[in-house]
Enzyme design. Structure first.
Site, PDB file in Angstrom:
ATOM      1  N   ARG A  71     -50.629  98.181  34.296  1.00 35.32           N
ATOM      2  CA  ARG A  71     -51.669  97.334  34.889  1.00 35.32           C
ATOM      3  C   ARG A  71     -51.047  96.605  36.070  1.00 35.32           C
ATOM      4  NH1 ARG A  71     -51.808  92.181  33.665  1.00 35.32           N
ATOM      5  NH2 ARG A  71     -51.406  92.162  31.434  1.00 35.32           N
ATOM      6  N   HIS A 103     -54.240  90.417  33.884  1.00 35.77           N
ATOM      7  CA  HIS A 103     -55.042  90.834  32.730  1.00 35.77           C
ATOM      8  C   HIS A 103     -56.527  90.621  33.011  1.00 35.77           C
ATOM      9  CE1 HIS A 103     -56.523  91.239  28.650  1.00 35.77           C
ATOM     10  NE2 HIS A 103     -57.106  90.071  28.784  1.00 35.77           N
ATOM     11  N   TYR A 151     -45.207  85.698  33.377  1.00 45.68           N
ATOM     12  CA  TYR A 151     -44.543  86.444  32.297  1.00 45.68           C
ATOM     13  C   TYR A 151     -43.892  87.763  32.716  1.00 45.68           C
ATOM     14  CZ  TYR A 151     -49.209  88.651  32.222  1.00 45.68           C
ATOM     15  OH  TYR A 151     -50.378  89.280  32.568  1.00 45.68           O
TER      16      TYR A 151
HETATM   17  C1  TPP Z   1     -60.275  91.184  18.077  1.00 43.20           C
HETATM   18  C2  TPP Z   1     -59.769  90.484  19.315  1.00 43.20           C
HETATM   19  N1  TPP Z   1     -58.618  89.798  19.271  1.00 43.20           N
HETATM   20  C3  TPP Z   1     -58.148  89.197  20.372  1.00 43.20           C
HETATM   21  C4  TPP Z   1     -58.851  89.248  21.557  1.00 43.20           C
HETATM   22  C5  TPP Z   1     -58.305  88.572  22.815  1.00 43.20           C
HETATM   23  N2  TPP Z   1     -57.767  89.602  23.717  1.00 43.20           N
HETATM   24  C6  TPP Z   1     -58.509  90.082  24.736  1.00 43.20           C
HETATM   25  S1  TPP Z   1     -57.718  91.306  25.567  1.00 43.20           S
HETATM   26  C7  TPP Z   1     -56.353  91.187  24.584  1.00 43.20           C
HETATM   27  C8  TPP Z   1     -55.156  92.076  24.809  1.00 43.20           C
HETATM   28  C9  TPP Z   1     -55.490  93.517  24.684  1.00 43.20           C
HETATM   29  O1  TPP Z   1     -54.401  94.283  25.144  1.00 43.20           O
HETATM   30  P1  TPP Z   1     -54.509  95.864  25.219  1.00 43.20           P
HETATM   31  O2  TPP Z   1     -55.165  96.388  23.996  1.00 43.20           O
HETATM   32  O3  TPP Z   1     -53.155  96.379  25.543  1.00 43.20           O
HETATM   33  O4  TPP Z   1     -55.533  96.142  26.415  1.00 43.20           O
HETATM   34  P2  TPP Z   1     -55.384  95.773  27.963  1.00 43.20           P
HETATM   35  O5  TPP Z   1     -55.993  94.405  28.121  1.00 43.20           O
HETATM   36  O6  TPP Z   1     -53.945  95.797  28.307  1.00 43.20           O
HETATM   37  O7  TPP Z   1     -56.179  96.787  28.701  1.00 43.20           O
HETATM   38  C10 TPP Z   1     -56.535  90.211  23.607  1.00 43.20           C
HETATM   39  C11 TPP Z   1     -55.536  89.847  22.584  1.00 43.20           C
HETATM   40  C12 TPP Z   1     -60.085  89.977  21.564  1.00 43.20           C
HETATM   41  N3  TPP Z   1     -60.812  90.118  22.672  1.00 43.20           N
HETATM   42  N4  TPP Z   1     -60.497  90.612  20.450  1.00 43.20           N
END
Ligand code: TPP
Ligand code: MG
Length: 323
Positions: A229, A233, A242
């Protein structure tokens, strides 16, 4: 891959990049409340979605799948309207587009795809589901249950993980024990494949093979597309807190779009740029013209048949308007 197909993939990736940049600009201008940039992941998204057969397959995206929507030819104003927060989800017809409303629950689309695949198997539609999720989502219990279920019932589904190095500020190395999402597939009796997620042709071929296998009754595959990415985020995030700039720069050198462009004549790249500029203008205009939906629609389309609880909420809401 023939030249025409490759050109199409490049064009979609470039369009996704330009719309992504526009969406960030619209967020900074106060039009979109928030946005999750996809910069750097265009090859993984476009390459995988372009392999779908839209007459029978179905895709289940997360909040970061603009490139998937572009490759599936979804109306982009309707898709981006989700980020405007004016309705339940995107204002496109999911059934017609073969793209579910995007899901902000981490791991959420994975269980939906497996449920859909169960239906496709029972109804013998011959279609396959693809579900998108991140390296972070791969730690969710739901994802493991979904993979096990797909393995046990030999379901037509492709688990497409974009390992972009980060789950917000948590690096993959700190949460994927064993170092590979694809390797976990073996434990569920599934195929596991790791692919260079910044190589659009490699992603396309791996996904096409996995979809073919799924449709032929060969079962599910976990594809782990290794990517990065390049942006934050979300528009509320500051990755400078970070990770290092050196890291971002190193990955910028592997930009999937520049890499694809090197295989094309300059005139075609220029034409793709011109086309993208034109679409960006239309999408911007379309988004600015969208108006709020009737508040009553808050209760529509939640369930096929509204539940008693929902009808009760609707009644209370209506009463509160009369006061
Ligand atoms: C069930 C749940 N837990 C926590 C969150 C908060 N949250 C949103 S995105 C994220 C990280 C996700 O990372 P990844 O799966 O690697 O996807 P990326 O954002 O890198 O595309 C988190 C913890 C959420 N939206 N849903
Ligand atoms: Mg991630």
């Amino acid at each position: 891959m023939d030249d025409v197909s490759f050109r199409r993939l490049h064009r979609s990736m470039l369009l996704a990049r330009r719309i992504d940049e526009e969406a960030i600009a619209l967020q900074r201008q106060g039009v979109l409340p928030a946005y999750a940039p996809a910069k750097g992941q265009e090859a993984a998204q476009v390459g995988s979605a372009a392999a779908l057969d839209l007459t029978r397959d179905f895709a289940f995206p997360t909040y970061r799948e603009l490139g998937v929507a572009v490759a599936m030819d979804v109306d982009l104003v309707a898709y981006l309207s989700t980020h405007l927060n004016i309705w339940h989800g995107g204002m496109y017809d999911s059934q017609a587009a073969r793209l579910a409303p995007f899901n902000a629950v981490v791991g959420g689309p994975v269980t939906h795809a497996v449920g859909w695949a169960m239906g496709a198997k029972l109804d013998e539609t011959g279609g396959a589901a693809i579900t998108y999720f991140g390296d972070g989502a791969s730690s969710q219990g739901d994802v493991h249950e979904a993979m096990n279920f797909a393995g046990v019932y030999r379901l037509p589904v492709v688990f497409f993980c974009q390992n972009n190095g980060w789950a917000i500020s948590v690096p993959t190395t700190q949460q994927v024990a064993g170092g590979s999402v694809a390797a976990r597939a073996a434990g569920y009796g599934l195929e596991g494949v790791r692919v260079d997620g910044n190589d659009v042709e490699a992603v396309f071929e791996a996904t096409r093979a996995a979809l073919d296998r799924a449709r032929d009754g060969g079962g599910a595959t976990v594809i782990e597309a290794m990517t990065y990415r390049l942006g934050p985020h979300s528009t509320s995030d500051d990755p400078g807190r970070y990770r290092s700039l050196a890291d971002e720069r190193a990955w910028s050198e592997r930009d999937p779009i520049a890499r694809a462009a090197r295989r094309l004549p300059e005139v075609e790249v220029a034409e793709a740029e011109r086309h993208a500029d034109e679409v960006v203008e239309q999408v911007r205009k379309g988004l600015l013209e969208l108006t709020p939906r009737p508040a009553e629609e808050l209760f529509s389309f939640v369930y096929r048949e509204p539940t008693t609880a929902l009808l009760e909420q609707q009644r209370v809401w209506k009463e509160s308007l009369d006061v």
